[in-house]
Design an enzyme around this catalytic site. Structure first.
Site, PDB file in Angstrom:
ATOM      1  CG  ASN A   9     110.255 115.667  31.337  1.00 25.64           C
ATOM      2  OD1 ASN A   9     111.149 114.332  30.755  1.00 25.64           O
ATOM      3  ND2 ASN A   9     109.926 115.857  32.485  1.00 25.64           N
ATOM      4  CD1 TRP A  10     110.591 113.418  24.504  1.00 29.53           C
ATOM      5  CD2 TRP A  10     111.844 111.485  24.416  1.00 29.53           C
ATOM      6  NE1 TRP A  10     111.136 113.308  23.706  1.00 29.53           N
ATOM      7  CE2 TRP A  10     112.136 112.426  23.430  1.00 29.53           C
ATOM      8  CE3 TRP A  10     113.200 110.034  24.489  1.00 29.53           C
ATOM      9  CZ2 TRP A  10     112.553 112.472  21.816  1.00 29.53           C
ATOM     10  CZ3 TRP A  10     113.662 110.582  22.987  1.00 29.53           C
ATOM     11  CH2 TRP A  10     113.633 110.972  21.648  1.00 29.53           C
ATOM     12  CE  LYS A  11     106.438 114.200  32.840  1.00 28.41           C
ATOM     13  NZ  LYS A  11     105.459 114.094  33.842  1.00 28.41           N
ATOM     14  CG  HIS A  96     110.062 116.813  36.564  1.00 32.68           C
ATOM     15  ND1 HIS A  96     108.877 116.622  36.731  1.00 32.68           N
ATOM     16  CD2 HIS A  96     109.581 117.539  35.368  1.00 32.68           C
ATOM     17  CE1 HIS A  96     108.226 116.329  36.440  1.00 32.68           C
ATOM     18  NE2 HIS A  96     108.495 116.913  35.268  1.00 32.68           N
ATOM     19  CD  GLU A  98     107.027 113.742  36.715  1.00 28.40           C
ATOM     20  OE1 GLU A  98     107.594 113.162  36.099  1.00 28.40           O
ATOM     21  OE2 GLU A  98     105.547 113.847  36.280  1.00 28.40           O
ATOM     22  CD  GLU A 168     106.943 121.850  34.548  1.00 27.06           C
ATOM     23  OE1 GLU A 168     106.598 120.894  32.915  1.00 27.06           O
ATOM     24  OE2 GLU A 168     107.515 120.102  34.846  1.00 27.06           O
ATOM     25  N   GLY A 174     100.471 116.122  33.401  1.00 30.46           N
ATOM     26  CA  GLY A 174      99.896 114.466  33.175  1.00 30.46           C
ATOM     27  C   GLY A 174      98.168 114.584  33.333  1.00 30.46           C
ATOM     28  CB  SER A 214      97.854 119.076  30.875  1.00 28.99           C
ATOM     29  OG  SER A 214      97.349 117.725  31.859  1.00 28.99           O
ATOM     30  N   GLY A 235     105.388 117.181  28.422  1.00 28.73           N
ATOM     31  CA  GLY A 235     104.965 116.066  28.509  1.00 28.73           C
ATOM     32  C   GLY A 235     104.240 114.962  27.122  1.00 28.73           C
ATOM     33  N   GLY A 236     103.685 114.728  28.023  1.00 26.30           N
ATOM     34  CA  GLY A 236     103.049 113.739  27.417  1.00 26.30           C
ATOM     35  C   GLY A 236     102.897 114.129  25.791  1.00 26.30           C
TER      36      GLY A 236
HETATM   37  P1  PGA Z   1     102.886 116.505  30.527  1.00 24.91           P
HETATM   38  O1  PGA Z   1     104.123 116.989  31.235  1.00 24.91           O
HETATM   39  O2  PGA Z   1     102.654 117.529  29.384  1.00 24.91           O
HETATM   40  O3  PGA Z   1     102.384 115.250  30.766  1.00 24.91           O
HETATM   41  O4  PGA Z   1     101.594 117.329  31.493  1.00 24.91           O
HETATM   42  C1  PGA Z   1     105.086 118.071  31.700  1.00 24.91           C
HETATM   43  C2  PGA Z   1     105.944 118.390  32.674  1.00 24.91           C
HETATM   44  O5  PGA Z   1     105.840 117.518  33.359  1.00 24.91           O
HETATM   45  O6  PGA Z   1     106.917 118.615  32.378  1.00 24.91           O
END
Ligand code: PGA
Length: 252
Positions: A9-11, A96, A98, A168, A174, A214, A235-236
């Site tokens: 997930n590049w966000k 998600h 967010e 999640e 993050g 994470s 994500g990251g």
């Molecule tokens: P993260 O994000 O791996 O940076 O914690 C995961 C996500 O929000 O899909």
């Protein structure tokens, strides 16, 4: 058997040029060593068509991070499920945390997005997960069950069979703070039992349930080794080829 999946997930990261470079490098890295799981990269809308054209679709699936809750029309700035599908993308992340927290996406809005995504042949990666206060109050199961029933349990069993779930915990996204393997297994098993209660054991056994929050090369293997953890939403660590490949290699 249900699939093992590692999805990125590049966000809101990477310009178009940077995204093309990342997708090209990942495609090359996975061409020499074929992954032992399905691999998906979910990118910003503007990257989708370019990235879908670059990657070997037999190895890497492409997905969006969101889609509209309307079919078409005067909704300035929105991108429909049909538009996403027309780029060559086959997946879409929906719900998600967010999107729920910053853009007011309610269970009802998400139910509509899921319906429209399925109608366009997209595979939704539907996210659930509790915030820290809910975890500390021991309410994670209640929260996750409500998220599942509020947006997904109006689907038929056949429709639900097309959904990928991503658990999640918001406190792990993050933050560098990962759920322990035991915490992940416990709630993944609960999610599978909740699906079984709604759709039966067979549908539940076929549903891929990914962990996100994470996840990195150093903890992926331990997380994915659990019976009910079928991969990760990353994500990251999806923004660097070496990290993302390291997570994919947890499936060997
Ligand atoms: P993260 O994000 O791996 O940076 O914690 C995961 C996500 O929000 O899909």
């Amino acid at each position: 058997m249900r699939k093992n999946i590692v999805a990125g997930n590049w966000k809101m990261n990477k310009t178009l040029q940077e995204g093309i470079s990342l997708a090209t490098a990942l495609n090359e890295a996975l061409a020499t060593e074929k992954p032992h799981c399905d691999v998906v990269i979910c990118t910003p809308f503007i990257h989708l068509a370019s990235v879908a054209a670059i990657v070997d679709s037999a190895v890497i699936g492409v997905g969006a991070e969101n889609c509209a809750d309307k079919v078409a029309g005067a909704y300035t700035g929105e991108v429909s499920a049909a538009m996403v599908a027309s780029t060559g993308a086959r997946y879409v992340i929906l719900g998600h945390s967010e999107r729920r927290a910053y853009y007011g996406e309610t269970p009802a809005i998400l139910a509509e997005k899921v319906r429209l995504a399925l109608a366009e042949g997209l595979t939704p990666i539907f996210c659930v997960g509790e915030v820290l206060e809910e975890r500390e109050a021991g309410k994670q199961e209640e929260v996750v069950a409500a998220q599942l029933s509020g947006s997904l349990f109006g689907l038929t069993a056949e429709e639900f069979g097309k959904i990928i779930i991503a658990y999640e915990p918001v406190w792990a996204i993050g933050t560098g703070k990962t759920a322990t393997a035991a915490q992940a297994q416990e709630i993944h098993a609960f999610i599978r039992a909740t699906i079984a209660a709604q759709y039966g054991a067979e549908v539940a056994a076929e549903t891929s349930i990914l962990y996100g929050g994470s996840c990195k090369p150093s903890n992926a293997a331990e997380l994915f080794a659990n019976l009910d953890v079928d991969g990760g939403l990353i994500g990251g660590a999806a923004l660097q080829v070496a990290d993302f490949k390291g997570i994919i290699e947890a499936f060997k």
